[in-house]
Design a protein around this motif. Sequence first.
Motif, PDB file in Angstrom:
ATOM      1  N   ASP A  21       0.844  -1.202   0.000  1.00 53.81           N
ATOM      2  CA  ASP A  21       0.000   0.000   0.000  1.00 53.81           C
ATOM      3  C   ASP A  21       0.876   1.247   0.000  1.00 53.81           C
ATOM      4  O   ASP A  21       1.519   1.569   0.999  1.00 53.81           O
ATOM      5  CB  ASP A  21      -0.924  -0.011   1.221  1.00 53.81           C
ATOM      6  CG  ASP A  21      -1.804   1.223   1.308  1.00 53.81           C
ATOM      7  OD1 ASP A  21      -1.824   2.031   0.345  1.00 53.81           O
ATOM      8  OD2 ASP A  21      -2.475   1.389   2.333  1.00 53.81           O
ATOM      9  N   SER A  23      -0.404   4.325  -0.856  1.00 53.86           N
ATOM     10  CA  SER A  23      -1.360   5.425  -1.013  1.00 53.86           C
ATOM     11  C   SER A  23      -0.895   6.734  -0.379  1.00 53.86           C
ATOM     12  O   SER A  23      -1.131   7.809  -0.935  1.00 53.86           O
ATOM     13  CB  SER A  23      -2.740   5.029  -0.504  1.00 53.86           C
ATOM     14  OG  SER A  23      -2.672   4.563   0.824  1.00 53.86           O
ATOM     15  N   TYR A  26       1.495   8.216  -2.818  1.00 54.37           N
ATOM     16  CA  TYR A  26       0.768   8.681  -4.009  1.00 54.37           C
ATOM     17  C   TYR A  26       0.126  10.034  -3.728  1.00 54.37           C
ATOM     18  O   TYR A  26       0.160  10.937  -4.556  1.00 54.37           O
ATOM     19  CB  TYR A  26      -0.324   7.690  -4.428  1.00 54.37           C
ATOM     20  CG  TYR A  26       0.145   6.320  -4.846  1.00 54.37           C
ATOM     21  CD1 TYR A  26       1.421   6.089  -5.327  1.00 54.37           C
ATOM     22  CD2 TYR A  26      -0.724   5.244  -4.773  1.00 54.37           C
ATOM     23  CE1 TYR A  26       1.821   4.815  -5.715  1.00 54.37           C
ATOM     24  CE2 TYR A  26      -0.340   3.970  -5.160  1.00 54.37           C
ATOM     25  CZ  TYR A  26       0.942   3.763  -5.630  1.00 54.37           C
ATOM     26  OH  TYR A  26       1.333   2.508  -6.013  1.00 54.37           O
ATOM     27  N   GLU A  27      -0.479  10.173  -2.553  1.00 56.07           N
ATOM     28  CA  GLU A  27      -1.153  11.418  -2.189  1.00 56.07           C
ATOM     29  C   GLU A  27      -0.163  12.589  -2.167  1.00 56.07           C
ATOM     30  O   GLU A  27      -0.448  13.669  -2.682  1.00 56.07           O
ATOM     31  CB  GLU A  27      -1.827  11.258  -0.823  1.00 56.07           C
ATOM     32  CG  GLU A  27      -2.330  12.552  -0.209  1.00 56.07           C
ATOM     33  CD  GLU A  27      -3.451  13.223  -0.974  1.00 56.07           C
ATOM     34  OE1 GLU A  27      -3.607  14.456  -0.817  1.00 56.07           O
ATOM     35  OE2 GLU A  27      -4.170  12.536  -1.730  1.00 56.07           O
TER      36      GLU A  27
END
Length: 192
Positions: A21, A23, A26-27
């Motif tokens: 993960d 994320s 990515y954010e």
Amino acid sequence: MTLKYYQDNAQIFFDGTVNVDMSSLYEAFTQHLAPGARVLDAGCGSGRDAKAFQEMGYQVEAFDASPAMVELAREHTGLPVKVMSFAEVDWKEEFDGIWCCASLLHVPAVELPGVMRRLADALKPGGVWYVSFKYGDGEREVDGRRFTDMDKERLEALVAAIAGIEMVEMWITRDKRPGRDESWVNGMLRKV
């Protein structure tokens, strides 16, 4: 040496990284990108991140130096992932974002400034660039792979030497893979 490792262990590496993960990273990257932006996943490995960016609606190009990894990344992403090395990067101001997640760390320290310049040239003015390195301050070989580690000071110095590139943010994270107890230095760069 490192390329042989990935050729011989492509499936093992793919299996160990494809479902991690990412994320939060990515954010941190995508908050700087406009919808539909053009993104380069440089040293894409399994294709995990290229696929995530494609699913977010970005136009994604990806490459990796290992033909075996590229084959797995093509199957995983459906993208025409290229077999190429950082030394072959010759785009000029084509990308809104460049993603170098745990990939530049395999470049020998003496070659890093030139590789960074090539990637900087590929970035559009105003574009963002994410980099990550294992936290440390030297070069080493582990199980057939070469690593160039960075601490905050070394990464700041590397970025400062690239005309037109500025450090937006730098932070430390823990490895997200199960059973790994390593720290990473992360940098968000921008082309001015």
